[in-house]
Design a protein around this motif. Structure first.
Motif, PDB file in Angstrom:
ATOM      1  N   GLU A   1       0.816  -1.210   0.000  1.00 17.83           N
ATOM      2  CA  GLU A   1       0.000   0.000   0.000  1.00 17.83           C
ATOM      3  C   GLU A   1       0.850   1.261   0.000  1.00 17.83           C
ATOM      4  O   GLU A   1       0.510   2.260  -0.647  1.00 17.83           O
ATOM      5  N   PHE A   2       1.962   1.226   0.708  1.00 15.15           N
ATOM      6  CA  PHE A   2       2.840   2.406   0.757  1.00 15.15           C
ATOM      7  C   PHE A   2       3.486   2.639  -0.609  1.00 15.15           C
ATOM      8  O   PHE A   2       3.563   3.776  -1.085  1.00 15.15           O
ATOM      9  N   GLN A   3       3.934   1.567  -1.229  1.00 16.23           N
ATOM     10  CA  GLN A   3       4.531   1.673  -2.570  1.00 16.23           C
ATOM     11  C   GLN A   3       3.522   2.218  -3.564  1.00 16.23           C
ATOM     12  O   GLN A   3       3.858   3.047  -4.421  1.00 16.23           O
ATOM     13  N   ARG A   4       2.264   1.787  -3.437  1.00 16.34           N
ATOM     14  CA  ARG A   4       1.220   2.251  -4.346  1.00 16.34           C
ATOM     15  C   ARG A   4       0.954   3.752  -4.172  1.00 16.34           C
ATOM     16  O   ARG A   4       0.733   4.469  -5.147  1.00 16.34           O
ATOM     17  N   ALA A   5       1.020   4.206  -2.914  1.00 23.15           N
ATOM     18  CA  ALA A   5       0.700   5.612  -2.643  1.00 23.15           C
ATOM     19  C   ALA A   5       1.868   6.554  -2.945  1.00 23.15           C
ATOM     20  O   ALA A   5       1.666   7.657  -3.470  1.00 23.15           O
ATOM     21  N   TYR A   6       3.092   6.126  -2.602  1.00 22.12           N
ATOM     22  CA  TYR A   6       4.231   7.041  -2.690  1.00 22.12           C
ATOM     23  C   TYR A   6       5.251   6.657  -3.768  1.00 22.12           C
ATOM     24  O   TYR A   6       6.221   7.395  -3.991  1.00 22.12           O
ATOM     25  N   GLY A   7       5.048   5.506  -4.402  1.00 25.33           N
ATOM     26  CA  GLY A   7       5.959   5.100  -5.467  1.00 25.33           C
ATOM     27  C   GLY A   7       7.313   4.651  -4.988  1.00 25.33           C
ATOM     28  O   GLY A   7       8.259   4.542  -5.785  1.00 25.33           O
ATOM     29  N   GLN A   8       7.475   4.409  -3.690  1.00 25.38           N
ATOM     30  CA  GLN A   8       8.723   3.909  -3.137  1.00 25.38           C
ATOM     31  C   GLN A   8       8.446   3.204  -1.833  1.00 25.38           C
ATOM     32  O   GLN A   8       7.360   3.314  -1.257  1.00 25.38           O
ATOM     33  N   SER A   9       9.427   2.437  -1.365  1.00 27.29           N
ATOM     34  CA  SER A   9       9.270   1.695  -0.127  1.00 27.29           C
ATOM     35  C   SER A   9       9.308   2.648   1.076  1.00 27.29           C
ATOM     36  O   SER A   9       9.819   3.769   0.971  1.00 27.29           O
ATOM     37  N   PRO A  10       8.779   2.199   2.228  1.00 24.10           N
ATOM     38  CA  PRO A  10       8.857   3.051   3.438  1.00 24.10           C
ATOM     39  C   PRO A  10      10.277   3.439   3.799  1.00 24.10           C
ATOM     40  O   PRO A  10      10.543   4.576   4.187  1.00 24.10           O
ATOM     41  N   GLY A  11      11.226   2.492   3.647  1.00 22.09           N
ATOM     42  CA  GLY A  11      12.610   2.790   3.963  1.00 22.09           C
ATOM     43  C   GLY A  11      13.198   3.878   3.057  1.00 22.09           C
ATOM     44  O   GLY A  11      13.883   4.794   3.521  1.00 22.09           O
ATOM     45  N   ALA A  12      12.908   3.765   1.766  1.00 25.66           N
ATOM     46  CA  ALA A  12      13.388   4.765   0.818  1.00 25.66           C
ATOM     47  C   ALA A  12      12.740   6.124   1.088  1.00 25.66           C
ATOM     48  O   ALA A  12      13.390   7.164   0.959  1.00 25.66           O
ATOM     49  N   TYR A  13      11.478   6.109   1.441  1.00 25.45           N
ATOM     50  CA  TYR A  13      10.787   7.368   1.765  1.00 25.45           C
ATOM     51  C   TYR A  13      11.432   8.063   2.960  1.00 25.45           C
ATOM     52  O   TYR A  13      11.634   9.287   2.947  1.00 25.45           O
TER      53      TYR A  13
END
Length: 332
Positions: free
Chosen positions: A317-329
Motif C-alpha cells: 500500500e505504501f509503494q502504491r501511494a508514494y511510489g517507493q518503499s517506506p525505507g526509501a521514503y
C-alpha cells in the motif's frame, strides 16, 4: 442419442473463457494462472465426457471421473487471489489443491472407493459452492486486489461460478442415482439437459467477464448524500484514528457513522474511485508517512502502529501511494 455432443460446445466455451482471461490485463498474475488452469481442466473434462457418453469410449473413464475434484478448488482459489486473503494464497493453494490431489490419489489407488465416487465429487462441488458464496457475501470490498471498476463484473462472475458448481453437483448426484437404480439408462438425456444449462451459464460468464467497463459503475452522478457520507467517514477516522485498528471493517465503520454498509461502500466508490478497504488504507499510509518522518521507530513497528495487519500489506500500500518503499521514503 446426442448427434452433436453437447459437451463439446462446453469445450469451446471453456476455450473462449481461457482466451478472455488471457486478454484481461486487470486480472492479477496468480488469479489469471488459476483461471487458465481451471479452463484447461474443464476443456479436458468436457472432451472426455463427450468421448465416454457420445462415442462410448470407456477407456477414458478413470481420468474423466478424477478431474472434477480439481474444478471447485481452482475456481475458489482464483477468486481468493483477488481477495483480501491474497497474501495467504500460497498456503491456501497448498491446502485446497492438496486435498484435491489426495482425493485423486485415493480414488485412483483404491478401487473400492470408486463406488462412492460420484457422491464424493458432488460433495466437492457443493463444498466449494458454499465457500464461494461466503466469499461473495463478504461484499465488494472482499475483492481488494481489483480496481473498483472491475469488482461488480467479477462479483457477477462469482455468482455464475456458484451456479456452475451447484448445477454440476446436481447433475452428478442425479446421474449417480440413475446408475444405481437404472444402470445409467437415462444418463444421456440427463447429460443433454445439464449440458444445455451449463452452456447458458458459460455463455453468461463469457459475456460478463469480456464486457468492457462502461464507466457507469464509477462515474454515476455524485449526490449530496455521497459527499456527506464520505465527509463524515473522513472526519470520524481523523478524529478517532480508528483506522489504526487492523480489524476495522466496512460494517464497523458504517455503524459508527450511522449508515448501512451499502450506503458507505457506494458513497466511497463514487466519490473516491476506491473501495472502502483502499479508502481506510489511505489514512493508514498517511499516518505511517508521518511517523517515518517524525520518529526513528523500525519500519515494521510503524506499519503496525498505523493499522496494517501484515508487513507485506503495508509495503504494498505504501509503494502504491508514494511510489517507493517506506525505507526509501524515510531516507529521502
Amino acid at each position: 442419442m446426442i448427434s452433436v455432443p453437447l459437451p463439446l460446445f462446453l469445450t469451446g466455451l471453456a476455450a473462449l473463457m481461457a482466451a478472455l482471461v488471457v486478454t484481461r490485463g486487470w486480472l492479477g498474475t496468480h488469479a489469471k494462472t488459476l483461471f487458465l488452469v481451471l479452463a484447461a481442466v474443464m476443456m479436458i473434462e468436457t472432451i472426455l465426457v463427450a468421448l465416454r457418453f457420445a462415442y462410448q469410449i470407456e477407456g477414458v473413464l478413470v481420468i474423466q471421473r478424477l478431474l472434477p475434484f480439481w474444478i471447485g478448488p481452482l475456481l475458489y482459489l482464483g477468486f481468493l487471489a483477488l481477495s483480501d486473503r491474497a497474501e495467504h494464497l500460497r498456503r491456501l493453494v497448498v491446502l485446497h489443491l492438496g486435498w484435491a490431489a489426495a482425493f485423486t490419489l485415493v480414488v485412483a489407488a483404491v478401487p473400492q472407493v470408486r463406488i462412492a465416487l460420484d457422491f464424493l465429487i458432488a460433495f466437492s462441488y457443493a463444498f466449494y459452492a458454499v465457500l464461494l458464496m461466503r466469499l461473495w457475501r463478504g461484499g465488494p470490498d472482499r475483492l481488494s486486489q481489483l480496481a473498483v471498476a472491475h469488482i461488480p463484473k467479477m462479483r457477477r462472475f462469482m455468482v455464475l461460478g456458484v451456479l456452475l458448481l451447484a448445477v454440476t453437483c446436481l447433475m452428478d448426484t442425479v446421474i449417480a442415482v440413475d446408475f444405481i437404480r437404472n444402470e445409467g439408462a437415462n444418463v444421456t438425456r440427463m447429460l443433454s439437459l445439464g449440458s444445455l444449462i451449463l452452456i447458458l451459464l458459460f455463455a453468461g460468464a463469457a459475456f460478463w467477464i469480456g464486457k468492457a467497463p462502461t464507466g457507469k459503475e464509477t462515474t454515476t452522478s455524485l449526490s449530496d448524500q455521497d459527499d456527506d457520507v464520505v465527509t463524515r467517514a473522513t472526519q470520524f477516522l481523523e478524529e478517532t484514528r480508528l483506522f489504526t485498528d487492523p480489524d476495522l471493517s466496512l460494517t464497523r465503520l458504517a455503524r459508527r457513522i450511522g449508515v448501512t454498509d451499502r450506503v458507505l461502500s457506494t458513497a466511497v466508490n463514487r466519490q473516491t474511485g476506491k473501495n472502502v478497504s483502499q479508502f481506510i488504507n489511505g489514512f493508514r499510509v498517511t499516518a505511517a508517512a508521518d511517523l517515518l518522518r517524525a520518529t526513528n521507530d523500525p519500519v515494521s513497528a510503524i506499519g503496525e502502529a498505523a493499522g496494517f495487519l501484515t508487513r507485506s500489506n503495508f509495503y504494498t500500500e505504501f509503494q502504491r501511494a508514494y511510489g517507493q518503499s517506506p525505507g526509501a521514503y524515510r531516507k529521502g
